[in-house]
Design a protein around this motif. Sequence first.
Motif, short mmCIF file in Angstrom:
data_model
loop_
_atom_site.label_atom_id
_atom_site.label_comp_id
_atom_site.label_asym_id
_atom_site.label_seq_id
_atom_site.Cartn_x
_atom_site.Cartn_y
_atom_site.Cartn_z
N GLU A 156 123.68 19.28 47.00
CA GLU A 156 125.08 19.39 46.36
C GLU A 156 124.81 18.84 44.94
O GLU A 156 125.68 19.20 44.08
CB GLU A 156 126.07 18.99 47.23
N ILE A 157 124.47 17.72 44.93
CA ILE A 157 124.27 17.00 43.78
C ILE A 157 123.55 17.26 42.54
O ILE A 157 123.66 17.56 41.33
CB ILE A 157 123.80 15.28 43.75
N ARG A 158 122.29 17.83 42.90
CA ARG A 158 121.02 18.69 42.11
C ARG A 158 120.58 19.75 42.85
O ARG A 158 119.66 19.44 43.71
CB ARG A 158 120.25 17.59 41.74
N GLN A 159 120.64 20.92 42.25
CA GLN A 159 120.27 22.03 42.99
C GLN A 159 118.75 22.56 42.53
O GLN A 159 118.16 23.43 43.13
CB GLN A 159 121.07 23.42 42.58
N ASP A 160 118.46 21.85 41.61
CA ASP A 160 116.76 22.31 41.03
C ASP A 160 115.85 21.14 41.43
O ASP A 160 114.85 21.06 40.89
CB ASP A 160 116.86 22.39 39.64
N HIS A 161 116.14 20.18 42.33
CA HIS A 161 115.34 19.22 42.79
C HIS A 161 114.23 19.88 43.83
O HIS A 161 114.65 20.25 45.07
CB HIS A 161 116.06 18.05 43.42
N PHE A 162 113.11 20.12 43.33
CA PHE A 162 112.11 20.93 44.21
C PHE A 162 111.71 20.45 45.39
O PHE A 162 111.64 21.00 46.36
CB PHE A 162 110.84 21.16 43.29
N PRO A 163 111.43 19.05 45.61
CA PRO A 163 111.23 18.44 46.77
C PRO A 163 112.27 18.44 47.82
O PRO A 163 111.79 19.04 49.18
CB PRO A 163 110.96 16.85 46.68
N LEU A 186 113.41 30.91 48.64
CA LEU A 186 113.59 31.61 47.44
C LEU A 186 114.13 30.71 46.29
O LEU A 186 113.52 31.04 45.18
CB LEU A 186 114.37 32.58 47.63
N GLN A 187 115.07 29.47 46.42
CA GLN A 187 115.48 28.84 45.47
C GLN A 187 114.20 27.91 45.26
O GLN A 187 114.29 27.59 43.64
CB GLN A 187 116.64 28.12 45.98
N GLY A 188 113.60 27.44 45.84
CA GLY A 188 112.10 26.88 45.58
C GLY A 188 111.39 27.54 44.60
O GLY A 188 110.79 27.04 43.57
N VAL A 189 111.00 28.74 45.08
CA VAL A 189 110.36 29.64 44.21
C VAL A 189 110.79 29.93 42.79
O VAL A 189 109.83 29.93 41.88
CB VAL A 189 109.80 30.97 44.76
N LYS A 190 111.89 30.08 42.60
CA LYS A 190 112.71 30.05 41.28
C LYS A 190 112.42 28.57 40.65
O LYS A 190 112.26 28.90 39.18
CB LYS A 190 114.18 30.44 41.49
N LYS A 197 102.81 25.61 48.01
CA LYS A 197 103.34 25.36 49.13
C LYS A 197 104.61 25.99 49.20
O LYS A 197 104.73 26.62 50.61
CB LYS A 197 103.47 23.82 48.79
N ILE A 198 105.50 25.91 48.45
CA ILE A 198 106.90 26.98 48.68
C ILE A 198 106.35 28.46 48.84
O ILE A 198 107.09 28.91 49.48
CB ILE A 198 107.46 26.63 47.61
N LYS A 199 105.33 28.85 48.13
CA LYS A 199 105.11 30.23 48.38
C LYS A 199 104.77 30.71 49.62
O LYS A 199 104.87 31.73 50.35
CB LYS A 199 104.24 30.76 47.22
N GLY A 200 103.77 29.63 50.18
CA GLY A 200 103.35 29.72 51.48
C GLY A 200 104.22 29.48 52.62
O GLY A 200 104.17 30.30 53.31
#
Length: 215
Positions: A156-163, A186-190, A197-200
């Motif tokens: 909620e605080i940060r939507q682009d935090h990949f981990p 899907l958000q992680g792939v974006k 890792k996220i693609k897997g």
Amino acid sequence: ACLVAAFVWALRARVLGLLFGLGFFAIAYSLIGNLIVPIGVLVAERLLYLPSVGFCVAVAGAGVALSRRYVLATGARWLRHVPVGALALVLALYSARTFVRNFDWRNHVTLYRATTEASPECHAARFNYSAILMQEQRNDPVAQEEALRQLQKAYEIRQDHFPSLVNMTMLYMDRGEWEKAREYALQGVKVAPNNKKIKGLLKTVEDQLRQRQKG
């Protein structure tokens, strides 16, 4: 501006303790303050440990000098004890705070839980707490629920935090909530389209969804 004014006053009044402290602070801070050479660190309180020595010396020097001047001007000899009293008060307060803070360091879980309570709007604090719960209390359903709640708050605080997106995907996979897992994958792939890792994880989730549709 305040430090410069204090330095000018100390120079004119020949307050050596204040002069030394301010000079020490200025030199030490110039090395880590990205003023001369960028060091690539934006926020790091630990870098202020050495400059803070100069600051503390400056405060002590100013306190002693001012108390002596007031003693001479007013004749109130009790003012000579003000610096010592102020130091004793500061030591007592910080000793009490240190004692209380030590309870937060019992283990990783208590430390990161206390961090989220102290900084509830810090996404990194919530992510770290959730990661510790996922690693150290993986077999505890209650802890895993709390890990998910902390990750949701971090998201909620940060939507682009990949981990956070990776861990959200894995937690929902463990819970068998494949649609939710796919949403965060899907958000992680974006955010990181070339991350293997996220693609897997996304491939695993989509395979599971296809199997469920066939079944």
